[in-house]
Design an enzyme around this catalytic site. Structure first.
Site, mmCIF file in Angstrom:
data_model
loop_
_atom_site.group_PDB
_atom_site.id
_atom_site.type_symbol
_atom_site.label_atom_id
_atom_site.label_comp_id
_atom_site.label_asym_id
_atom_site.label_seq_id
_atom_site.Cartn_x
_atom_site.Cartn_y
_atom_site.Cartn_z
ATOM 1 N N ASP A 185 -20.041 33.911 36.794
ATOM 2 C CA ASP A 185 -18.933 34.019 37.480
ATOM 3 C C ASP A 185 -17.637 33.829 36.753
ATOM 4 O O ASP A 185 -17.103 34.743 36.301
ATOM 5 C CB ASP A 185 -19.034 34.255 39.111
ATOM 6 C CG ASP A 185 -19.780 35.241 39.894
ATOM 7 O OD1 ASP A 185 -20.323 35.500 39.402
ATOM 8 O OD2 ASP A 185 -19.430 35.077 41.351
ATOM 9 N N SER A 188 -16.802 35.847 47.739
ATOM 10 C CA SER A 188 -17.856 35.752 46.743
ATOM 11 C C SER A 188 -17.914 37.870 46.377
ATOM 12 O O SER A 188 -17.528 38.138 47.567
ATOM 13 C CB SER A 188 -19.229 35.870 47.306
ATOM 14 O OG SER A 188 -19.903 36.352 46.498
ATOM 15 N N ASP A 218 -22.502 29.721 40.637
ATOM 16 C CA ASP A 218 -21.963 29.527 42.231
ATOM 17 C C ASP A 218 -22.661 29.289 43.661
ATOM 18 O O ASP A 218 -22.198 29.108 44.437
ATOM 19 C CB ASP A 218 -20.744 31.184 41.809
ATOM 20 C CG ASP A 218 -19.602 30.632 41.315
ATOM 21 O OD1 ASP A 218 -19.155 29.875 40.158
ATOM 22 O OD2 ASP A 218 -18.525 31.497 41.531
ATOM 23 N N CYS A 255 -26.670 38.080 39.388
ATOM 24 C CA CYS A 255 -27.033 38.541 40.777
ATOM 25 C C CYS A 255 -26.455 40.173 40.425
ATOM 26 O O CYS A 255 -25.915 40.628 39.564
ATOM 27 C CB CYS A 255 -26.255 38.155 42.099
ATOM 28 S SG CYS A 255 -25.716 36.489 42.419
#
Length: 558
Positions: A124, A472, A82, A195
């Site tokens: 994700d 996001s 992503d 992340c």
């Protein structure tokens, strides 16, 4: 009782000799062919750090399954990163990849007659994609998340990838130098893994635990932690028990399990993308879940975890104090979870949390008690109204704005909106409208992080954004997404004009276009859809099959 095995019908007996010949070619012995044959589905890619290491984790998972008396065979699934696709055509493939991953796992599993499934993901869409496949297949299944990256540091400040996106806006607004931007870029994501904040990947890793589909505590260790390897091995071993006891994915993925997951999502202030993904997993599991369930649970669930982007801490910090079970235990003790639901351990959620080994360290700075919450209501609220008759989503954990009224500044694409913010078109007090970025319109419902980060980075603290696209998990501020129906199918967002008044009211759970019903009807009569952006290829095919965001944006047979 033991699960009915698929593999004997494909690999046992005289007529299956050709099939066994191929298994021998990849190294299986007579003894191994006689054992339950299990799949290790690994979302692996070198195009980014999130799933770079999952192939190595698959080898560890295979060792665990062998210790449990199983015969494992691994296969990869695709991955769309992503962050690398953000702000480009590549982001249109992100949500598409979720359903493709589910389809790929289904196809591999059924084509080769496996008996059980270990899923390994990272970025994700990999976690929900694999969980969707598990729900669809309804076989003994267990998930293990690949883990997050360690946080970065610059000038004494802890960094996540969110800081890089916002640093671009800060640089364009001349608030930082180009060299400072470069240093932030170099230091923000220093290791392999997803992340580090509670963005979408870590949110969905947490959901795998809350649903009961992953081992307790397995979501929080970083990708670089030795405990990550331990959990992967134990996950492989646990599949043997699921097969032996005939426990299938839908035995675990009940309505009550989804209520537990939504409660955890609200308490942790996780990503709005989890709303889409939980709806999609429930659809595959045959569980009737709606947006109304999210609001019902949000009202009763306090927001208690101070996790970025709404709070101060990252996944590695949560891991130090005990991980997701710390949150689950507080919710269970407050009577907010179903403790009697079954999990992949073969035990109930309550039993897991009673037996879990919690570190003897303070944790109230990260996870508060239910009676002393950060906010009394859960981190996500579903809005409905004249602008979103079927629903929209706002992450209240990442904003203190409870009501916003402003004039609309309308853009028909993310790219146009980004240019508008860059050029100074967007003024304080306005509501940026980005439309034709929904599941069918974009297609693929891309995330608007480039625009939201530009707004925050430019210091526009009194600007809201409403879109039929997604956000996001790193997004913060008064941002409303997933507007349904989307513009491409004639939702009211399609007829908003510059200067119209938009009202976002969190307390009333409303998102309204301040026009009379008659004016809205007249504008909709005059509206006609634009030509599709894609007339062939994957995105065109996806647009023809995908449902609205309020239904999880799942692809369904035409």
């Amino acid at each position: 009782m033991p699960a009915k095995l698929n593999s004997p019908s494909r690999y046992h007996g005289i007529y299956n000799a050709p099939h066994r010949a191929f298994l021998r070619s990849v190294g299986l012995t007579d003894e191994e062919i006689g054992k339950p044959l299990v799949a290790i589905a690994t979302a692996w890619s070198e195009a980014g750090p999130c799933n770079f290491h999952t192939l190595a984790l698959a080898r560890v998972a295979k060792e665990g399954t062998k210790e449990a008396g199983l015969s494992p065979l691994a296969f990869p699934t695709m991955v769309v990163n992503d962050n690398i696709g953000m702000g480009s055509e590549g982001m249109r493939y992100s949500l598409v990849s979720r359903d493709l991953i589910a389809d790929m796992v289904e196809a591999q599993f059924n084509a080769h007659a496996f008996d059980g499934l270990v899923g390994i993901g990272g970025c994700d869409k990999t976690t929900p994609g694999i969980l969707m496949a598990m729900a669809r297949l309804n076989v003994p299944s267990i998930y293990i998340y690949g883990g997050s990256a360690e946080p970065g540091y610059f000038m004494g400040k802890r960094l996540t990838i969110e800081d890089v996106h916002e640093a671009i806006g800060a640089y364009l607004a001349k608030r930082i130098t180009e060299n400072e931007l470069y240093e932030i870029e170099k230091r923000a994501h220093p290791t392999l893994g997803t992340c580090s904040g509670l963005f979408t990947a870590n949110t969905m890793g947490s959901m795998s635990e809350a649903l009961g589909m992953a081992l307790p505590g397995s979501a929080s260790p970083t990708a670089t932690s030795s405990r990550r390897v331990m959990y992967v091995r134990e996950t492989g071993k646990a599949l043997g028990s699921l097969i032996e006891n005939g426990i299938k994915s839908r035995d675990i993925l009940t309505f009550e399990a989804f209520e537990n997951a939504i409660t955890t999502l609200m308490a942790m202030g996780g990503s709005t993308n989890a709303v889409l993904h939980l709806l999609a997993i429930a659809y595959e599991a045959g569980v009737k879940l709606t947006l109304d369930d999210f609001n019902r649970i949000s009202k009763r669930t306090p927001y208690i975890a101070s996790m970025k982007p709404g709070g101060d801490y990252v996944m590695a910090d949560l891991d130090e104090v005990g991980g997701v079970p710390v949150v689950l235990k507080k919710l269970l003790d407050a009577g907010l979870l179903h403790g009697d639901v079954l999990t992949v351990t073969g035990k109930t959620m309550k039993q897991n949390l009673e037996q879990y080994k919690y570190p003897n360290v303070p944790h109230s700075h990260i996870v508060r008690d239910v009676k002393n919450p950060i906010k009394p209501r859960g981190g996500i609220v579903i809005l409905k109204g004249s602008l979103a008759p079927e629903g929209a989503v706002i992450k209240v954990a990442a904003t203190n704005v409870v009501k916003f009224e402003g004039k609309a500044k309308v853009y028909n694409s993310e790219d146009d909106a980004f240019k508008g913010v860059q050029s100074g078109e967007v003024r304080e007090g306005e509501v940026v409208i980005i439309r034709y970025e929904g599941p069918k319109g974009a297609p693929g419902m891309p995330e608007m992080l480039r625009v939201t980060a530009a707004i925050m980075g430019a210091g526009l603290n009194n600007v809201a954004l409403v879109t039929d696209g997604r956000f996001s998990g790193a997004t913060r501020g008064p941002m409303v997404g997933h507007v349904a129906p989307e513009a491409m199918v004639g939702g009211p967002i399609a007829i908003v004009e510059d200067g119209d008044t938009i009202v976002i009211d969190v307390e009333s759970e409303r998102l309204d276009l301040k026009l009379s019903e008659e004016e809205i009807k007249n504008r909709l009569k005059r509206w006609s859809p634009p030509s599709p952006r894609y007339k062939s290829g994957l995105l065109a095919k996806y647009a023809s099959l995908v449902s609205q965001a309020s239904m999880g944006a799942v692809t369904r047979p035409a």
